[in-house]
Write an enzyme that holds these catalytic residues in place. Structure first.
Site, mmCIF file in Angstrom:
data_model
loop_
_atom_site.group_PDB
_atom_site.id
_atom_site.type_symbol
_atom_site.label_atom_id
_atom_site.label_comp_id
_atom_site.label_asym_id
_atom_site.label_seq_id
_atom_site.Cartn_x
_atom_site.Cartn_y
_atom_site.Cartn_z
ATOM 1 N N ARG A 101 11.466 -1.566 10.913
ATOM 2 C CA ARG A 101 10.430 -1.160 11.855
ATOM 3 C C ARG A 101 10.332 -2.141 13.013
ATOM 4 N NH1 ARG A 101 5.237 0.347 8.207
ATOM 5 N NH2 ARG A 101 4.212 -0.884 9.825
ATOM 6 N N ARG A 145 -0.198 -8.831 13.459
ATOM 7 C CA ARG A 145 -0.779 -7.768 12.617
ATOM 8 C C ARG A 145 -1.643 -8.370 11.510
ATOM 9 N NH1 ARG A 145 4.367 -4.983 10.729
ATOM 10 N NH2 ARG A 145 3.011 -3.889 9.272
ATOM 11 N N ARG A 199 11.891 -5.637 4.799
ATOM 12 C CA ARG A 199 11.627 -4.210 4.533
ATOM 13 C C ARG A 199 12.632 -3.308 5.245
ATOM 14 N NH1 ARG A 199 5.764 -1.789 5.442
ATOM 15 N NH2 ARG A 199 5.968 -2.733 7.498
ATOM 16 N N LYS A 221 0.834 -1.216 0.000
ATOM 17 C CA LYS A 221 0.000 0.000 0.000
ATOM 18 C C LYS A 221 0.864 1.260 0.000
ATOM 19 C CE LYS A 221 -2.061 -1.090 3.880
ATOM 20 N NZ LYS A 221 -1.324 -2.341 4.199
ATOM 21 N N ARG A 259 -9.503 1.320 8.657
ATOM 22 C CA ARG A 259 -9.071 -0.025 9.017
ATOM 23 C C ARG A 259 -10.107 -0.762 9.850
ATOM 24 N NH1 ARG A 259 -3.166 0.704 8.871
ATOM 25 N NH2 ARG A 259 -2.187 -1.268 9.352
HETATM 26 P P1 AP5 Z 1 4.850 -1.666 1.860
HETATM 27 O O1 AP5 Z 1 4.523 -0.823 0.680
HETATM 28 O O2 AP5 Z 1 5.603 -1.059 2.981
HETATM 29 O O3 AP5 Z 1 3.526 -2.395 2.382
HETATM 30 P P2 AP5 Z 1 2.266 -1.828 3.172
HETATM 31 O O4 AP5 Z 1 1.062 -2.480 2.608
HETATM 32 O O5 AP5 Z 1 2.295 -0.338 3.183
HETATM 33 O O6 AP5 Z 1 2.585 -2.450 4.577
HETATM 34 P P3 AP5 Z 1 2.586 -1.814 6.035
HETATM 35 O O7 AP5 Z 1 3.199 -2.852 6.936
HETATM 36 O O8 AP5 Z 1 3.204 -0.448 6.071
HETATM 37 O O9 AP5 Z 1 1.114 -1.720 6.309
HETATM 38 P P4 AP5 Z 1 0.477 -1.711 7.631
HETATM 39 O O10 AP5 Z 1 -0.887 -1.431 7.165
HETATM 40 O O11 AP5 Z 1 0.611 -2.873 8.515
HETATM 41 O O12 AP5 Z 1 1.315 -0.609 8.443
HETATM 42 P P5 AP5 Z 1 0.995 0.889 8.771
HETATM 43 O O13 AP5 Z 1 2.243 1.645 8.716
HETATM 44 O O14 AP5 Z 1 -0.184 1.375 7.986
HETATM 45 O O15 AP5 Z 1 5.637 -2.962 1.306
HETATM 46 C C1 AP5 Z 1 6.135 -3.949 2.190
HETATM 47 C C2 AP5 Z 1 7.498 -4.466 1.677
HETATM 48 O O16 AP5 Z 1 7.284 -5.181 0.447
HETATM 49 C C3 AP5 Z 1 8.497 -3.357 1.339
HETATM 50 O O17 AP5 Z 1 9.779 -3.788 1.676
HETATM 51 C C4 AP5 Z 1 8.372 -3.175 -0.197
HETATM 52 O O18 AP5 Z 1 9.589 -2.739 -0.791
HETATM 53 C C5 AP5 Z 1 8.020 -4.590 -0.639
HETATM 54 N N1 AP5 Z 1 7.116 -4.629 -1.786
HETATM 55 C C6 AP5 Z 1 6.016 -3.847 -2.010
HETATM 56 N N2 AP5 Z 1 5.405 -4.212 -3.147
HETATM 57 C C7 AP5 Z 1 6.115 -5.246 -3.656
HETATM 58 C C8 AP5 Z 1 5.970 -6.059 -4.827
HETATM 59 N N3 AP5 Z 1 4.969 -5.875 -5.698
HETATM 60 N N4 AP5 Z 1 6.886 -7.046 -5.036
HETATM 61 C C9 AP5 Z 1 7.923 -7.252 -4.151
HETATM 62 N N5 AP5 Z 1 8.103 -6.511 -3.029
HETATM 63 C C10 AP5 Z 1 7.208 -5.522 -2.782
HETATM 64 O O19 AP5 Z 1 0.493 0.767 10.271
HETATM 65 C C11 AP5 Z 1 1.379 0.435 11.315
HETATM 66 C C12 AP5 Z 1 0.619 0.435 12.634
HETATM 67 O O20 AP5 Z 1 0.081 1.744 12.890
HETATM 68 C C13 AP5 Z 1 -0.594 -0.494 12.720
HETATM 69 O O21 AP5 Z 1 -0.222 -1.821 13.059
HETATM 70 C C14 AP5 Z 1 -1.424 0.195 13.802
HETATM 71 O O22 AP5 Z 1 -0.900 -0.072 15.077
HETATM 72 C C15 AP5 Z 1 -1.203 1.662 13.496
HETATM 73 N N6 AP5 Z 1 -2.214 2.181 12.553
HETATM 74 C C16 AP5 Z 1 -1.982 2.655 11.303
HETATM 75 N N7 AP5 Z 1 -3.149 3.036 10.726
HETATM 76 C C17 AP5 Z 1 -4.126 2.782 11.629
HETATM 77 C C18 AP5 Z 1 -5.545 2.930 11.615
HETATM 78 N N8 AP5 Z 1 -6.196 3.392 10.552
HETATM 79 N N9 AP5 Z 1 -6.249 2.563 12.710
HETATM 80 C C19 AP5 Z 1 -5.602 2.100 13.813
HETATM 81 N N10 AP5 Z 1 -4.270 1.901 13.894
HETATM 82 C C20 AP5 Z 1 -3.543 2.247 12.805
#
Ligand code: AP5
Length: 218
Positions: A164, A175, A132, A18, A93
């Protein structure tokens, strides 16, 4: 004549890509990239009360409470730089967040226009998150799939990359469970609204981008 703002919600499990995709398509479409994860991490690095509160949930792989998250997004989307709209990454979410977003966008004179659901199987997610590497300014790399030019250094500013805290294997597994329990009901929510489009997230990064831009520009 003023065109209505555009709002795109990136949906998918942790590690689906994402953040990687939201950055590129936001630039391409001239919209702001609003990532709730990045906003919480910025608050944490500035040691704000919100950051400290969020960290206690994030490090455990739990969601930050809805009221706090919704208020943060409301403030962010109300800023001048979001006047043309935004790519929302990591929000909503939960069903309560999705309903709050609908209400907020109605007030702002918009709506959720498109929800790309990036589909990736669990075993791939774990591999992606364990490899990552992040920059402090939120750029995302992968040790194998998207490596920086110099190992552990950011391509743009040369600063050191980090892993991270919530990418530890046990937290990742939790998660993913939280995603299935609390976030996956949104697939149905947006399917009913007629805005959901499934994207194959197992393809190469550039191919996923191409697919996303095709649906966003359709
Ligand atoms: P990446 O693009 O980083 O993936 P992502 O989907 O963004 O994954 P996240 O782990 O960031 O999502 P998340 O939703 O768990 O975390 P967030 O920060 O929102 O890609 C992942 C890896 O794969 C990278 O190394 C990339 O290079 C690689 N990659 C990507 N595409 C690829 C492809 N096609 N082929 C090969 N490799 C690829 O949230 C973190 C925390 O914050 C949550 O756990 C929660 O505690 C809190 N939080 C955030 N938002 C909320 C909310 N709305 N409500 C409540 N708590 C929240």
């Amino acid at each position: 004549m003023n065109e209505r703002a555009t709002y795109i919600v990136m949906l998918g499990p942790p590690g689906a890509g994402k953040g990687t995709q939201a950055k590129v398509i936001a630039e391409e479409l001239g919209l702001m990239h609003v990532s709730t994860g990045d906003l919480f991490r910025e608050n944490l690095s500035r040691e704000t009360e919100l950051g400290k509160l969020a960290a206690s949930y994030m490090n455990a792989g739990e969601l930050v409470p809805d009221d706090v998250t919704i208020a943060m997004v409301e403030e962010r989307l109300g800023r001048e730089d979001c006047v043309k709209g935004a790519i929302l990454d990591g929000f909503p979410r939960t069903p309560a967040q999705a309903e709050a977003l609908d209400e907020l966008l109605t007030r702002l004179g918009g709506k959720v226009d498109l929800v790309p659901f990036i589909k990736v199987p669990n075993e791939v997610l774990i591999e992606r998150l364990s490899g990552r590497w992040m920059s402090r300014s939120g750029r995302v790399y992968h040790a194998l799939y998207n490596p920086p030019k110099v190992k552990w250094l950011d391509d743009e500013d040369g600063s050191e990359l980090y892993q991270r805290d919530d990418d530890k294997p046990e937290t990742v597994a939790h998660r993913i469970n939280v995603y299935y329990e609390q976030t996956s009901p949104l697939i149905d929510y947006y399917q009913k609204a007629g805005t959901l489009v499934e994207i194959d997230g197992t393809q190469d990064i550039e191919v996923v981008t191409k697919d996303l831009l095709k649906v966003a520009k359709a």
